[in-house]
Design a protein around this motif. Structure first.
Motif, mmCIF file in Angstrom:
data_model
loop_
_atom_site.group_PDB
_atom_site.id
_atom_site.type_symbol
_atom_site.label_atom_id
_atom_site.label_comp_id
_atom_site.label_asym_id
_atom_site.label_seq_id
_atom_site.Cartn_x
_atom_site.Cartn_y
_atom_site.Cartn_z
ATOM 1 N N UNK A 4 0.869 -1.173 0.000
ATOM 2 C CA UNK A 4 0.000 0.000 0.000
ATOM 3 C C UNK A 4 0.905 1.222 0.000
ATOM 4 N N UNK A 5 0.561 2.202 -0.827
ATOM 5 C CA UNK A 5 1.390 3.399 -0.950
ATOM 6 C C UNK A 5 0.509 4.636 -0.952
ATOM 7 N N UNK A 6 1.008 5.752 -0.429
ATOM 8 C CA UNK A 6 0.218 6.984 -0.433
ATOM 9 C C UNK A 6 0.047 7.538 -1.846
ATOM 10 N N UNK A 7 -1.124 8.092 -2.109
ATOM 11 C CA UNK A 7 -1.479 8.740 -3.367
ATOM 12 C C UNK A 7 -1.794 10.183 -3.017
ATOM 13 N N UNK A 8 -0.937 11.111 -3.451
ATOM 14 C CA UNK A 8 -1.030 12.503 -3.036
ATOM 15 C C UNK A 8 -1.371 13.375 -4.238
ATOM 16 N N UNK A 9 -2.447 14.137 -4.130
ATOM 17 C CA UNK A 9 -2.873 15.030 -5.209
ATOM 18 C C UNK A 9 -2.327 16.422 -4.910
ATOM 19 N N UNK A 10 -1.645 17.002 -5.910
ATOM 20 C CA UNK A 10 -0.988 18.298 -5.744
ATOM 21 C C UNK A 10 -1.290 19.182 -6.950
ATOM 22 N N UNK A 11 -1.008 20.474 -6.826
ATOM 23 C CA UNK A 11 -1.209 21.399 -7.943
ATOM 24 C C UNK A 11 -0.080 21.343 -8.963
ATOM 25 N N UNK A 49 7.136 3.682 -2.237
ATOM 26 C CA UNK A 49 7.053 4.866 -3.091
ATOM 27 C C UNK A 49 5.843 5.713 -2.720
ATOM 28 N N UNK A 50 5.929 6.993 -3.113
ATOM 29 C CA UNK A 50 4.819 7.925 -2.950
ATOM 30 C C UNK A 50 4.388 8.337 -4.348
ATOM 31 N N UNK A 51 3.112 8.183 -4.641
ATOM 32 C CA UNK A 51 2.574 8.547 -5.956
ATOM 33 C C UNK A 51 2.006 9.964 -5.885
ATOM 34 N N UNK A 52 2.418 10.804 -6.825
ATOM 35 C CA UNK A 52 1.914 12.168 -6.920
ATOM 36 C C UNK A 52 1.080 12.306 -8.184
ATOM 37 N N UNK A 53 -0.081 12.922 -8.058
ATOM 38 C CA UNK A 53 -0.978 13.151 -9.187
ATOM 39 C C UNK A 53 -1.339 14.622 -9.268
#
Length: 122
Positions: A4-11, A49-53
């Motif tokens: 399980x990995x964090x999914x972080x939404x950013x600008x 890993x950390x996923x950035x969207x």
């Protein structure tokens, strides 16, 4: 389930991933780029890993995100802690804990992500 990995939404994925790599190290894996804009990427740190969207122009929701960093050394923890706190906000001072770890918490200035850091003294 394998992980399980964090999914972080950013600008701004590029700005975010460059900043966190400069503080935490690791390797960037680009997943999706369109018209020169980075839309999805991962920052690989050890075996995680950390996923950035990208937010795709939608307003970011006020969600509280915290990511735990299990550091390999006291120096690694201190480097991340002091780098993130330079412009961020210290929420828990760096301290030795009852559970055998050097521990500290910082909220970063860029995306308001909470970073919970531990180095377990063995």
């Amino acid at each position: 389930m394998r992980s399980a990995s964090p999914f972080v939404i950013v600008n701004d994925v590029q700005q975010s991933i460059d900043y966190y790599q400069s503080v935490l190290g690791g390797k960037i894996k680009v997943l999706n780029k369109q018209e020169g804009k980075l839309l999805h990427a991962e920052l690989h740190l050890g075996s995680s890993h950390i996923h950035f969207s990208d937010s795709y122009g939608k307003p970011l929701k006020a969600q509280h995100v915290q990511i735990i960093l299990d550091c390999e050394s006291e120096d690694e923890l201190k480097q991340a802690y002091y780098s993130l706190s330079e412009k961020g906000t210290i929420t828990v001072e760096l301290q030795d804990t009852f559970f055998g770890a050097l521990h500290g918490e910082v909220t970063d200035h860029l995306n308001q992500i909470g970073w919970v850091m531990n180095y377990f003294k063995r």
